[in-house]
Design a protein around this motif. Structure first.
Motif, short mmCIF file in Angstrom:
data_model
loop_
_atom_site.label_atom_id
_atom_site.label_comp_id
_atom_site.label_asym_id
_atom_site.label_seq_id
_atom_site.Cartn_x
_atom_site.Cartn_y
_atom_site.Cartn_z
N SER A 4 0.44 -1.12 -0.26
CA SER A 4 0.03 -0.41 -0.53
C SER A 4 0.93 1.21 -0.13
CB SER A 4 -1.06 -0.06 1.43
OG SER A 4 -0.92 1.10 1.51
N GLU A 170 -7.37 3.99 2.17
CA GLU A 170 -7.50 3.34 0.64
C GLU A 170 -7.38 1.72 0.49
OE1 GLU A 170 -7.10 3.88 -4.23
OE2 GLU A 170 -6.05 5.48 -2.62
N GLN A 171 -7.62 1.43 0.20
CA GLN A 171 -7.74 -0.13 -0.01
C GLN A 171 -6.78 -0.65 -1.25
OE1 GLN A 171 -10.32 -3.33 -0.47
NE2 GLN A 171 -9.18 -5.12 -1.41
N ASP A 172 -5.74 -0.32 -1.43
CA ASP A 172 -4.58 -0.59 -2.57
C ASP A 172 -3.80 -2.25 -1.97
OD1 ASP A 172 -3.17 0.69 0.13
OD2 ASP A 172 -2.80 2.43 -1.82
#
Length: 374
Positions: A4, A170-172
């Motif tokens: 991430s 953020e879900q990265d």
């Protein structure tokens, strides 16, 4: 998670070492503050309030090559180490990944070359302390527990979303590298000296055949899980005793004469050989207390959050001896498979702060043993 852009996690770096080392940078500020001249030199010295967080961020930026919003460390068993003091501006959040105890003891004891190393009982008790920590933190909004066995390729995106939401980023990332085999945990530690004992304890305390559901139910119930205690047994709090199996938190390391309570609350958990119902006598053998000017040490005893007694102890010349304090519970009812005992000290004392010695611990009473009769 380090994939991430917003997260940077060190590998097994003790947070206290990290932040305590940085504190050395501010010795000059503390020196000038003690002389009353700190503001005069603020533009030419390193200042804690202004510079600490930028320094922390710079270190993580250099190590990871990015500017993360979330920094951290993967550090198994952190709850058993000395507590870290985090600087203002650092909000603590914890993610605890819990794994089947059989697999954990395997990884501690059974090596890939087939050899056995370490002690299975110590490994299991460390794991049990971590599991109980998750239970104790279940209502803490800054604590997230996950089960390792739920990490499967078709579930990892959903787990990653939970983690991202928890960390408010953020879900990265996808956690694709984490995957449980899905196979039943088989013990590879039975030839260890305590291997069979540990397996018997695990199967007594947990439903290993339905581990995922059992773990979730136990955490939701909120009752600590204790190591088995024989009906004729006692919890020996001395250095050569068995208290390491039963102490959850709130005690200093055991000494020859017993264990001092640490601060205001000490917590012990055990699973009786037989369910307790009716009259129960709880006996504490107390070896030392710290009295000041004939003012004794006040403490209360709770069993499963029920007050069973309170007293003030002034040992005087009896310090170092055997001092039995017996609490009578006429109608004790065990509310879960395990029983939790809490020692709550009303007036812990710090010998160094009182000028008595260099001992900088917050002491209440030193307990040699705890036994039960019903």
């Amino acid at each position: 998670m380090n994939k991430s852009k917003s997260i940077a996690v060190l590998h097994e770096h003790y947070p206290k070492d990290f932040f305590d080392t940085l504190e050395l940078l501010f010795k000059n500020q503390d020196f000038h503050t003690s002389l009353g001249g700190y503001p005069m030199f603020a533009d030419s010295i390193i200042v804690r309030e202004r510079d600490l967080l930028p320094i922390v961020n710079a270190i993580f930026s250099i190590v990871f090559g990015k500017a993360p919003a979330v920094i951290g460390s993967k550090f198994p068993g952190l709850q058993m180490w000395e507590k870290t003091t985090y600087p203002p501006g650092v909000a603590l959040r914890e993610i605890n990944i819990i794994r089947n105890p059989v697999d954990v003891v395997n990884s501690y004891v059974a090596k890939t070359d087939g050899t056995l190393s370490g002690d299975a009982e110590n490994a299991f008790c460390d794991w049990l302390n971590s599991f109980n920590y998750a239970i104790s933190q279940r209502d803490n909004g800054d604590f997230l527990w996950l089960l390792y066995e739920e990490f499967r390729l078709n579930e990892n995106q959903a787990i990653a979303k939970r983690v991202a939401d928890f960390l408010k980023v953020e879900q990265d990332f996808d956690l694709a590298e984490m995957a449980s085999s899905g196979k039943k945990a088989e013990p590879n530690f039975l030839e260890n000296n305590s291997g069979q004992v540990v397996l018997d304890v695990i199967t007594e305390l947990f439903d290993v055949e339905n581990w995922v559901d059992d773990a979730a139910e136990k955490i939701a119930a909120g009752c600590l899980v204790g190591y088995p205690l024989p009906s004729s047994g006692k919890i020996d709090m001395t250095a050569t005793g068995n208290s390491w199996k039963y102490v959850f938190k709130g005690f200093y390391p055991a000494e020859d004469d017993g264990s001092w309570t640490k601060g205001e609350v000490g917590t012990i958990c055990f699973t009786p050989e037989k369910n307790i119902s009716g009259r129960l006598y709880t006996t504490l053998d107390i070896s030392w207390s710290l009295g000041i000017h004939d003012a004794g040490t006040t403490f209360s005893i709770y069993l499963d959050d029920v007050l069973i007694g309170k007293t003030t102890l002034t040992l005087g010349a009896s310090n170092g001896g055997s001092n039995l304090v017996i609490f009578d519970s006429p109608e004790f009812v065990q509310r879960s498979k395990s029983v939790t005992l809490r020692v709550v000290v009303g007036n812990p004392r710090n010998p160094a702060a009182l000028g008595i010695s260099d001992d900088n611990r917050d002491l209440g009473i030193m307990i040699r043993s705890i036994s039960f009769a019903h």
